[in-house]
Design a protein around this motif. Sequence first.
Motif, PDB file in Angstrom:
ATOM      1  N   LEU A 161      -4.290  -1.112   4.444  1.00  0.00           N
ATOM      2  CA  LEU A 161      -3.405  -0.587   3.408  1.00  0.00           C
ATOM      3  C   LEU A 161      -2.344   0.252   4.109  1.00  0.00           C
ATOM      4  CD1 LEU A 161      -2.548  -0.045   0.504  1.00  0.00           C
ATOM      5  CD2 LEU A 161      -4.254   1.801   0.401  1.00  0.00           C
ATOM      6  N   ILE A 162      -1.128  -0.272   4.147  1.00  0.00           N
ATOM      7  CA  ILE A 162      -0.060   0.424   4.855  1.00  0.00           C
ATOM      8  C   ILE A 162       0.631   1.408   3.915  1.00  0.00           C
ATOM      9  CG2 ILE A 162       2.206   0.141   5.945  1.00  0.00           C
ATOM     10  CD1 ILE A 162       1.188  -2.355   7.277  1.00  0.00           C
ATOM     11  N   VAL A 163       0.708   2.661   4.368  1.00  0.00           N
ATOM     12  CA  VAL A 163       1.451   3.710   3.682  1.00  0.00           C
ATOM     13  C   VAL A 163       2.718   3.944   4.506  1.00  0.00           C
ATOM     14  CG1 VAL A 163       1.476   6.131   2.983  1.00  0.00           C
ATOM     15  CG2 VAL A 163      -0.617   4.782   2.722  1.00  0.00           C
TER      16      VAL A 163
ATOM     17  N   THR B 268       2.527  12.887  -0.553  1.00  0.00           N
ATOM     18  CA  THR B 268       1.991  12.324  -1.786  1.00  0.00           C
ATOM     19  C   THR B 268       1.565  10.868  -1.611  1.00  0.00           C
ATOM     20  OG1 THR B 268       3.396  13.800  -3.097  1.00  0.00           O
ATOM     21  CG2 THR B 268       2.460  11.897  -4.224  1.00  0.00           C
ATOM     22  N   SER B 269       2.400  10.065  -0.936  1.00  0.00           N
ATOM     23  CA  SER B 269       2.056   8.650  -0.719  1.00  0.00           C
ATOM     24  C   SER B 269       0.760   8.516   0.056  1.00  0.00           C
ATOM     25  CB  SER B 269       3.182   7.942   0.042  1.00  0.00           C
ATOM     26  OG  SER B 269       4.327   7.815  -0.749  1.00  0.00           O
ATOM     27  N   ASP B 270       0.626   9.315   1.104  1.00  0.00           N
ATOM     28  CA  ASP B 270      -0.564   9.240   1.945  1.00  0.00           C
ATOM     29  C   ASP B 270      -1.816   9.632   1.164  1.00  0.00           C
ATOM     30  OD1 ASP B 270      -1.966   9.061   4.538  1.00  0.00           O
ATOM     31  OD2 ASP B 270      -2.146  11.239   4.341  1.00  0.00           O
ATOM     32  N   ILE B 271      -1.720  10.721   0.420  1.00  0.00           N
ATOM     33  CA  ILE B 271      -2.887  11.198  -0.334  1.00  0.00           C
ATOM     34  C   ILE B 271      -3.294  10.180  -1.400  1.00  0.00           C
ATOM     35  CG2 ILE B 271      -3.719  12.989  -1.910  1.00  0.00           C
ATOM     36  CD1 ILE B 271      -1.876  14.955  -0.366  1.00  0.00           C
TER      37      ILE B 271
ATOM     38  N   GLU C 240      -3.213   2.843   7.036  1.00  0.00           N
ATOM     39  CA  GLU C 240      -2.373   2.924   8.230  1.00  0.00           C
ATOM     40  C   GLU C 240      -1.013   3.506   7.858  1.00  0.00           C
ATOM     41  OE1 GLU C 240      -0.148  -0.223  11.204  1.00  0.00           O
ATOM     42  OE2 GLU C 240      -2.167  -0.719  10.488  1.00  0.00           O
ATOM     43  N   ASN C 241      -0.687   4.663   8.419  1.00  0.00           N
ATOM     44  CA  ASN C 241       0.617   5.281   8.174  1.00  0.00           C
ATOM     45  C   ASN C 241       1.670   4.663   9.092  1.00  0.00           C
ATOM     46  OD1 ASN C 241      -1.523   7.727   7.746  1.00  0.00           O
ATOM     47  ND2 ASN C 241       0.150   7.845   6.282  1.00  0.00           N
ATOM     48  N   ARG C 242       2.747   4.157   8.480  1.00  0.00           N
ATOM     49  CA  ARG C 242       3.858   3.599   9.253  1.00  0.00           C
ATOM     50  C   ARG C 242       5.163   4.189   8.732  1.00  0.00           C
ATOM     51  NH1 ARG C 242       3.808  -2.546  11.240  1.00  0.00           N
ATOM     52  NH2 ARG C 242       1.602  -2.737  11.741  1.00  0.00           N
TER      53      ARG C 242
ATOM     54  N   TYR D 243      -5.080  -9.394   3.059  1.00  0.00           N
ATOM     55  CA  TYR D 243      -5.682  -8.443   3.994  1.00  0.00           C
ATOM     56  C   TYR D 243      -4.674  -7.427   4.539  1.00  0.00           C
ATOM     57  CZ  TYR D 243      -9.893 -11.189   3.694  1.00  0.00           C
ATOM     58  OH  TYR D 243     -11.025 -11.827   3.218  1.00  0.00           O
ATOM     59  N   THR D 244      -3.445  -7.494   4.058  1.00  0.00           N
ATOM     60  CA  THR D 244      -2.452  -6.456   4.338  1.00  0.00           C
ATOM     61  C   THR D 244      -1.778  -6.106   3.023  1.00  0.00           C
ATOM     62  OG1 THR D 244      -2.031  -7.347   6.556  1.00  0.00           O
ATOM     63  CG2 THR D 244      -0.424  -5.801   5.672  1.00  0.00           C
ATOM     64  N   LEU D 245      -1.922  -4.856   2.601  1.00  0.00           N
ATOM     65  CA  LEU D 245      -1.380  -4.390   1.331  1.00  0.00           C
ATOM     66  C   LEU D 245      -0.448  -3.202   1.573  1.00  0.00           C
ATOM     67  CD1 LEU D 245      -4.690  -4.427  -0.770  1.00  0.00           C
ATOM     68  CD2 LEU D 245      -2.974  -6.253  -0.598  1.00  0.00           C
ATOM     69  N   LEU D 246       0.368  -2.894   0.565  1.00  0.00           N
ATOM     70  CA  LEU D 246       1.329  -1.790   0.664  1.00  0.00           C
ATOM     71  C   LEU D 246       1.122  -0.819  -0.478  1.00  0.00           C
ATOM     72  CD1 LEU D 246       3.985  -0.551   1.908  1.00  0.00           C
ATOM     73  CD2 LEU D 246       5.225  -1.988   0.266  1.00  0.00           C
ATOM     74  N   LEU D 247       1.041   0.479  -0.141  1.00  0.00           N
ATOM     75  CA  LEU D 247       1.106   1.526  -1.157  1.00  0.00           C
ATOM     76  C   LEU D 247       2.578   1.908  -1.256  1.00  0.00           C
ATOM     77  CD1 LEU D 247       1.100   4.662  -2.153  1.00  0.00           C
ATOM     78  CD2 LEU D 247      -0.574   3.123  -3.148  1.00  0.00           C
ATOM     79  N   ALA D 248       3.265   1.331  -2.233  1.00  0.00           N
ATOM     80  CA  ALA D 248       4.720   1.461  -2.331  1.00  0.00           C
ATOM     81  C   ALA D 248       5.105   2.637  -3.216  1.00  0.00           C
ATOM     82  CB  ALA D 248       5.318   0.177  -2.898  1.00  0.00           C
ATOM     83  N   ALA D 249       6.270   3.190  -2.931  1.00  0.00           N
ATOM     84  CA  ALA D 249       6.853   4.232  -3.770  1.00  0.00           C
ATOM     85  C   ALA D 249       8.134   3.699  -4.391  1.00  0.00           C
ATOM     86  CB  ALA D 249       7.152   5.477  -2.940  1.00  0.00           C
TER      87      ALA D 249
END
Length: 335
Positions: A45-47, A54-57, A77-79, A99-105
């Motif tokens: 999960l890429i942040v 906030t995104s990371d938390i 994973e922080n990028r 198997y690769t996702l995004l926590l999007a803002a």
Amino acid sequence: MFKGILQQSKPGGMRRLAMAAAVAACGLMAAPTASAQYPDKPIRLIVPFGAGGTSDILGRTVGAALASALGQTIVVENRPGANGNIGSNAVAKAQADGYTLLLAADGTMVINPNLYTDLPFNPRTDFAPISRVAVVPLVLVANPSVQANTVGELIDLSKKSGQTLDFGSAGMGSMGHLTGELLKHETGINMQHIPYKSGGQAVTDVVSGQIQMLMTALPVAGPFLADGKLKAIAVTSGKRFSGAPTIPTIAESGVADFDSPSWYGLLAPAGTPDAVLDKLHKTLAEVLTTPEMAAHMERLGAIPVVDSRSEFSARIKTDIDAWSNIIKTANITLQ
């Protein structure tokens, strides 16, 4: 048709045809079986922002809940870099297997397309939206010396005195900046944006009186509101936030239909199989709608939310267009 082929084939040819048919049948069965077994290995999960924000938390909160429900490890994973563009582009270009996702803002997905002429991905086409996971109301706070306690009083102060009110944000093009510009556009308040490198730096200058106001997330301003070093004017969501129920909304203050909280959502690369996306959506809906998650999100200054996949996709496209109008009106550039 098949009968004719078999009749024309020699015995050896018949055996080869039978073997080929068996292999083809196995291939047809393998695809749905692979989706049914998903996930059978760890998920990334890429942040696209640094640790601690906030995104990371939210990414770690949602990732942990999903991992438990799916019975599989999720590695956050922080990028960071380029206002979220680097990490987002990595997901857009990743293999579309779930198997690769995004926590999007929303800042990256709907504001950046209006600010960057060389954006390396297309938010409309390069992702498979799954759902928003949370909305985060921003709060307009002011130094106690500002002679207004409501948005209505800010409007009166601006009109009667002709005073320009400085407002800070976490940076040019941030949601705090854009929401402030939206408020300015909707109310006519004479406001001047002062960009900072972080919300924390902006808060420090509002507390010290270097600037008068700030548009930021509640957890950033919370400690200063509690000890009276800042005062809350209004929240940007359409409804009052349960974690701070005494703070009115901007809409309540006379700005009809004002509803501009920040949002965060889960996306996969475009082309990810529907079966995988449906499983992720179903699991996400289960973990986000528990009382425990609601209470945990409230402590983070957030509200859990679940969209259908089509609703989330439509929102991204609609929000890109909506913010385009504000950005053009305010003549905002990153130059």
